[in-house]
Design an enzyme around this catalytic site. Structure first.
Site, PDB file in Angstrom:
ATOM      1  N   GLU A  73      39.455  -5.000  45.519  1.00  0.00           N
ATOM      2  CA  GLU A  73      38.833  -4.362  46.813  1.00  0.00           C
ATOM      3  C   GLU A  73      39.481  -2.884  47.270  1.00  0.00           C
ATOM      4  OE1 GLU A  73      37.878  -8.382  49.542  1.00  0.00           O
ATOM      5  OE2 GLU A  73      39.710  -7.195  49.792  1.00  0.00           O
ATOM      6  N   ASP A 117      39.426 -10.388  42.059  1.00  0.00           N
ATOM      7  CA  ASP A 117      38.894  -9.460  43.133  1.00  0.00           C
ATOM      8  C   ASP A 117      39.769  -7.994  42.844  1.00  0.00           C
ATOM      9  OD1 ASP A 117      37.661 -11.069  44.954  1.00  0.00           O
ATOM     10  OD2 ASP A 117      39.255 -11.453  46.081  1.00  0.00           O
ATOM     11  N   GLU A 176      38.402 -16.827  41.608  1.00  0.00           N
ATOM     12  CA  GLU A 176      37.878 -15.364  41.691  1.00  0.00           C
ATOM     13  C   GLU A 176      38.629 -14.158  41.322  1.00  0.00           C
ATOM     14  OE1 GLU A 176      36.004 -15.245  45.836  1.00  0.00           O
ATOM     15  OE2 GLU A 176      37.068 -13.361  46.227  1.00  0.00           O
TER      16      GLU A 176
END
Ligand SMILES: *[C@@H]1O[C@H](CO)[C@@H](O)[C@H](O)[C@H]1NC(C)=O
Ligand SMILES: *[C@@H]1O[C@H](CO)[C@@H](O)[C@H](O)[C@H]1NC(C)=O
Length: 288
Positions: A105, A103, A101
């Site tokens: 955010e 990411d 993953e």
């Protein structure tokens, strides 16, 4: 097989599997809404996508394609005003307990207080590689371009063309696994995380401001490698200069500029959290 011939084989395989759709982005064609009871909307003939969050639900979408390597651009305009407690996540992810993953955010904040861009990289199900920065502009005033470069040698995250993070493939040196075997889908969602997001959870979501809305446009992965489990790959021929892309000396300087001026947290300097030894990949960075 020595590492040179395995690289040649990999590149050949990639050119075989890399298929490209040489046309402009369209959210109807490239994405599907995954949740949100109508709070996610595709507008302007597929050129614009908006996610919203209200007291009932957040919302999200994902790409129809899975990718194994690519240089993927998306423009985002984040929730304006008092966005404290909200999180807009934009990430690549494979499936399952040993997922990879990448990411990004965006942690909302009170009006006038800075967003935090929180990033993490999971390999084979293991994350704990958090970095956080402030942005050098107001990410709610306009669209800005967030780019994930992912090739067999490295992952580089860019904001408006400025690198903010690099994670190199050092598998053969330090045995830290690198995401290079599992295809990933693009995902995004807007949700309420006021138990931790803003000042560690001190500031709660102000629901009188709902619905909260983030916008997306100009998705571009025309040169990315679309993963195909079965069928013959398409024969479109697009340039794949990014397959060997690296930071040049001026990009390294810009990455250092970001780290010097905007870094909020870096797991690679957190000796309290890792008292015995920092994670092995931390000793292999171009900026130290
Ligand atoms: C490398 O990592 C794998 C998976 O974590 C582990 O099984 C293997 O023993 C490691 N090899 C070395 C040489 O440390
Ligand atoms: C929100 O603003 C405060 C005050 O400037 C700051 O300390 C914090 O890092 C900002 N971001 C988040 C996500 O809390």
């Amino acid at each position: 097989m020595d590492s040179f011939s395995s690289r040649v084989v990999l590149v050949l395989l990639l050119s075989f599997f890399c298929s490209s759709i040489c046309a402009s982005a369209n959210f109807y064609r490239d994405f599907e809404i995954t949740w949100g009871n109508g709070l996610a909307k595709v507008l302007n003939n597929g050129e614009l996508l908006t996610l919203s969050l209200d007291t009932n639900s957040g919302s999200g979408f994902q790409s129809k394609n899975e990718y194994l390597f690519g240089k993927i651009h998306m423009q985002l305009k984040l929730v304006p005003g008092n966005s404290a407690g909200t999180v807009t996540a934009y990430y690549l992810s494979s499936k399952g307990p040993t997922r990879d993953e990448i990411d990004l955010e965006f942690l909302g904040n009170l009006s006038g207080d800075p967003y935090i861009l929180h990033t993490n990289i999971y390999t084979q199900g293991k994350g704990n590689r958090e970095q956080q920065i402030y942005l050098w502009f107001d990410p709610t005033a306009d669209f800005h371009t967030y780019t994930i470069l992912w090739n067999p040698q490295r992952i580089i995250l860019y904001v408006d063309g400025t690198p903010i993070r690099e994670f190199s493939n050092m598998e053969s040196i330090n045995n830290v696994s690198f995401p290079n075997k599992q295809a990933m889908r693009i995902h995004s969602s807007l949700w309420n995380a006021d138990e931790w997001a803003t000042r560690g959870g001190l500031i709660k979501t102000d629901w009188t401001q709902a619905p909260f809305t983030a916008s997306y446009m100009n998705f571009n992965a025309v040169n990315a490698c679309v993963w195909s489990y079965s069928s013959a790959p398409s024969s479109f021929h697009c340039e794949k200069a990014w397959l060997g892309e690296d930071l040049d000396s001026s990009s390294i300087e810009r990455l250092k500029w970001v780290q010097r001026n905007y870094m909020v947290y870096n797991y690679c300097t957190d000796t309290k959290r890792f008292p015995k030894a920092l994670p092995p990949e931390c000793s292999f960075t171009k900026t130290s």
